[in-house]
Write a protein that holds these residues in place. Structure first.
Motif, mmCIF file in Angstrom:
data_model
loop_
_atom_site.group_PDB
_atom_site.id
_atom_site.type_symbol
_atom_site.label_atom_id
_atom_site.label_comp_id
_atom_site.label_asym_id
_atom_site.label_seq_id
_atom_site.Cartn_x
_atom_site.Cartn_y
_atom_site.Cartn_z
ATOM 1 N N LYS A 129 24.223 -20.881 -26.255
ATOM 2 C CA LYS A 129 23.935 -21.352 -24.882
ATOM 3 C C LYS A 129 23.245 -22.715 -24.951
ATOM 4 N N THR A 130 23.285 -23.406 -23.825
ATOM 5 C CA THR A 130 22.607 -24.711 -23.756
ATOM 6 C C THR A 130 21.105 -24.498 -23.586
ATOM 7 N N GLN A 131 20.371 -25.578 -23.779
ATOM 8 C CA GLN A 131 18.918 -25.498 -23.588
ATOM 9 C C GLN A 131 18.603 -25.086 -22.141
ATOM 10 N N ALA A 132 19.340 -25.665 -21.188
ATOM 11 C CA ALA A 132 19.070 -25.343 -19.780
ATOM 12 C C ALA A 132 19.318 -23.855 -19.517
ATOM 13 N N GLU A 133 20.367 -23.325 -20.128
ATOM 14 C CA GLU A 133 20.649 -21.889 -19.923
ATOM 15 C C GLU A 133 19.529 -21.027 -20.501
ATOM 16 N N SER A 144 23.372 -24.955 -27.935
ATOM 17 C CA SER A 144 24.786 -25.378 -28.020
ATOM 18 C C SER A 144 24.981 -26.847 -27.633
ATOM 19 N N ASP A 145 24.020 -27.424 -26.899
ATOM 20 C CA ASP A 145 24.142 -28.834 -26.517
ATOM 21 C C ASP A 145 23.340 -29.758 -27.432
ATOM 22 N N GLY A 146 22.978 -29.259 -28.626
ATOM 23 C CA GLY A 146 22.291 -30.108 -29.606
ATOM 24 C C GLY A 146 20.808 -30.292 -29.318
ATOM 25 N N LYS A 147 20.283 -29.546 -28.359
ATOM 26 C CA LYS A 147 18.838 -29.609 -28.107
ATOM 27 C C LYS A 147 18.160 -28.464 -28.866
ATOM 28 N N PHE A 148 16.885 -28.265 -28.585
ATOM 29 C CA PHE A 148 16.148 -27.252 -29.366
ATOM 30 C C PHE A 148 15.242 -26.407 -28.474
ATOM 31 N N PRO A 188 11.385 -25.005 -24.065
ATOM 32 C CA PRO A 188 12.277 -26.061 -24.554
ATOM 33 C C PRO A 188 11.487 -27.070 -25.380
ATOM 34 N N ILE A 189 12.119 -27.656 -26.381
ATOM 35 C CA ILE A 189 11.489 -28.761 -27.117
ATOM 36 C C ILE A 189 11.898 -30.042 -26.402
ATOM 37 N N LEU A 190 10.922 -30.668 -25.790
ATOM 38 C CA LEU A 190 11.199 -31.814 -24.929
ATOM 39 C C LEU A 190 10.992 -33.128 -25.667
ATOM 40 N N SER A 191 11.785 -34.116 -25.310
ATOM 41 C CA SER A 191 11.516 -35.475 -25.798
ATOM 42 C C SER A 191 10.284 -35.973 -25.052
ATOM 43 N N LEU A 192 9.718 -37.091 -25.490
ATOM 44 C CA LEU A 192 8.552 -37.629 -24.781
ATOM 45 C C LEU A 192 8.903 -37.880 -23.315
ATOM 46 N N GLU A 193 10.075 -38.464 -23.092
ATOM 47 C CA GLU A 193 10.463 -38.771 -21.708
ATOM 48 C C GLU A 193 10.636 -37.481 -20.903
ATOM 49 N N GLU A 194 11.310 -36.491 -21.509
ATOM 50 C CA GLU A 194 11.490 -35.211 -20.801
ATOM 51 C C GLU A 194 10.138 -34.570 -20.478
ATOM 52 N N ALA A 195 9.165 -34.740 -21.382
ATOM 53 C CA ALA A 195 7.838 -34.148 -21.134
ATOM 54 C C ALA A 195 7.217 -34.740 -19.871
ATOM 55 N N THR A 196 7.450 -36.030 -19.640
ATOM 56 C CA THR A 196 6.868 -36.654 -18.444
ATOM 57 C C THR A 196 7.535 -36.143 -17.166
ATOM 58 N N LEU A 197 8.764 -35.626 -17.298
ATOM 59 C CA LEU A 197 9.507 -35.165 -16.120
ATOM 60 C C LEU A 197 9.425 -33.653 -15.931
ATOM 61 N N ASN A 198 8.814 -32.984 -16.883
ATOM 62 C CA ASN A 198 8.706 -31.524 -16.820
ATOM 63 C C ASN A 198 7.881 -31.101 -15.592
#
Ligand SMILES: C[C@H](CCC[C@@H](C)[C@H]1CC[C@H]2[C@@H]3[C@H](O)C[C@@H]4C[C@H](O)CC[C@]4(C)[C@H]3C[C@H](O)[C@]12C)C(=O)SCCNC(=O)CCNC(=O)[C@H](O)C(C)(C)COP(=O)(O)OP(=O)(O)OC[C@H]1O[C@@H](n2cnc3c(N)ncnc32)[C@H](O)[C@@H]1OP(=O)(O)O
Length: 391
Positions: free
Chosen positions: A287-291, A235-239, A305-315
């Protein structure tokens, strides 16, 4: 810490993406990699600084004009003292320089001569230009990639350049180094992206009769045909990515989605897959990706979750594992894989080399006198560059 390729000396002739990546892998695992760059004197064309610059971790650079006989003489002297030469040019270029394997291996029978091309050293296409997408196409694999009713789609330049190209070539080099410990002899490696990619796709070939690929492209289990092996928008445009193949994992997926297995068609009813995808898509969109991460996190439902490159570094998982490293320029990149327990890679954290930054020290190491170096420099056979001072 000792690294597995410590003491192995590699001369990497500067190329586009796969050659530099292969050299970087060897450097990450401890080899001394010297990149031979082209001069900037206009006598030679330049085929893509970016690829070279971006995959230079742990290497040093020497600028040497191989179109000059003196440059070829220097190269032959270097090749007498190294273990591996890695060349990424179209078939015949090295022979035109007078640096083909027959000549270099006569000088140094232990030399491993790795040739990383698109189409290989023989065959009618061996001298033809190409890039990742062309090699992927010729391997047969590209015909299988992409969604239903769309044209085939190349997933970045990952498969041919790096999977079939650099990794396969690095494997060839390591195999040849291993074999040399028994025979004492080098060999020529014909690594090419068409065959490397075809080999990478062996599962696809060997499972042809298993029914896994009997539907048109984009309608099969693993090519975005199945609802339980798909990506969905939240729902928040993520995947989210779903890979719930086995029945026990599929049951957890359905449970997490808040659906009821008894009210749904059977998981493997292919004729219902399109409808099921719509149902899953509608559900994920609520629902949102976080949910969804909260619902599926840590379960066996095979939903991530499908993470961006930056999100992958913070996972958190990636942080716990140290999956990404930061260099002294604060640039983040993946840590070398795989992890070896006693002799892991220790990638350099230093900034990447400038072209020609190490010309003098490399030539000195290989036995050239200061006078010889001065002469080569005056004759513009080599180039010497120094980083600009901040003062
Ligand atoms: C999809 C990927 C490729 C992605 C690369 C892109 C990221 C980059 C491609 C273009 C780049 C941009 C461009 O360079 C302009 C800017 C430059 C700036 O510095 C940065 C920004 C740029 C916008 C830059 C940005 C990016 O870097 C780019 C967009 C791939 O698929 S990579 C895989 C490609 N295929 C292979 O590697 C297979 C084997 N190789 C080949 O088939 C050929 O090498 C290839 C790639 C077709 C190129 O053919 P080409 O005719 O150019 O070369 P060759 O026939 O191989 O001969 C080599 C020539 O170079 C001379 N030479 C080599 N070393 C020396 C030396 N030390 N001294 C003197 N001369 C040397 C050699 O004599 C040959 O010259 P001749 O043709 O004159 O005989």
């Amino acid at each position: 810490m000792s690294m597995i390729l410590r003491g192995v000396r590699v001369l990497e002739l500067a190329g586009l993406a796969p050659g530099p990546h292969c050299g970087m892998i060897l450097a990450d695992f401890g080899a001394h990699v010297i990149r031979v760059d082209r001069p900037s004197n206009g006598g030679t064309k330049w085929i893509g600084g970016g690829g070279v610059k971006w995959l230079a971790r742990g290497k040093r650079s020497l600028i040497l004009d191989l179109k000059r006989p003196e440059g070829v003489t220097v190269m032959r002297k270097l090749c007498r003292q190294v273990d591996v030469v890695l060349e990424p040019y179209r078939q015949g270029v090295m022979e035109e320089f007078g640096l083909g394997p027959e000549i270099l291996q006569k000088d140094n029978p232990r030399l491993i001569y790795a040739r990383l091309t698109g189409f290989g050293q023989s065959g009618r296409l061996s001298k033809v230009a190409g890039h990742d997408i062309n090699y992927l196409a010729l391997s047969g694999v590209l015909s299988k990639l992409g969604r239903s009713n769309e044209t085939p789609y190349a997933p970045l330049n990952l498969l041919a350049d790096f999977g079939g190209g650099s990794l396969t070539c690095a494997l060839g080099i390591v195999l040849a180094l291993y074999e040399r410990t028994q025979s004492g002899k080098g060999q020529v490696i014909d690594a090419n992206m068409v065959e490397g990619t075809a080999y990478l796709s062996s599962f696809l070939w060997k499972s042809q009769n298993a029914g896994l690929w009997s539907q048109p492209r984009g309608k099969n289990l693993l090519d975005s045909g199945a609802p339980f092996y798909e990506t969905y928008r939240t729902s928040d445009g993520k995947f989210m990515a779903v890979g719930a193949i086995e029945p026990q994992f599929y049951a957890l997926l359905i449970n997490g989605l808040g659906l009821n297995c008894a009210e749904l068609p059977h998981q493997w009813s292919i004729s219902d897959w399109e409808e099921m995808k719509k149902k899953f898509a509608d559900t994920f969109a609520k629902k949102t990706q976080a949910e969804w991460c909260k619902i599926f996190g840590g379960t066996d439902a095979c939903v991530t979750p499908i993470l961006s490159l930056e999100e992958a570094t913070l996972n958190e998982h990636n942080l716990e594992r140290g999956t990404f490293i930061t260099d002294e320029d604060h640039k983040v990149s993946p840590r070398p894989a795989p992890l070896l327990s006693r002799t892991p890679a220790v990638p350099s954290t230093k900034r990447d080399p400038l072209e020609g930054e190490h010309t003098i020290e490399i030539l000195q190491e290989f036995g050239f006198s200061q006078e010889e170096i001065n002469q080569l420099n005056l004759a513009k056979v080599i180039e010497i560059r120094k980083p600009k001072s901040n003062l």
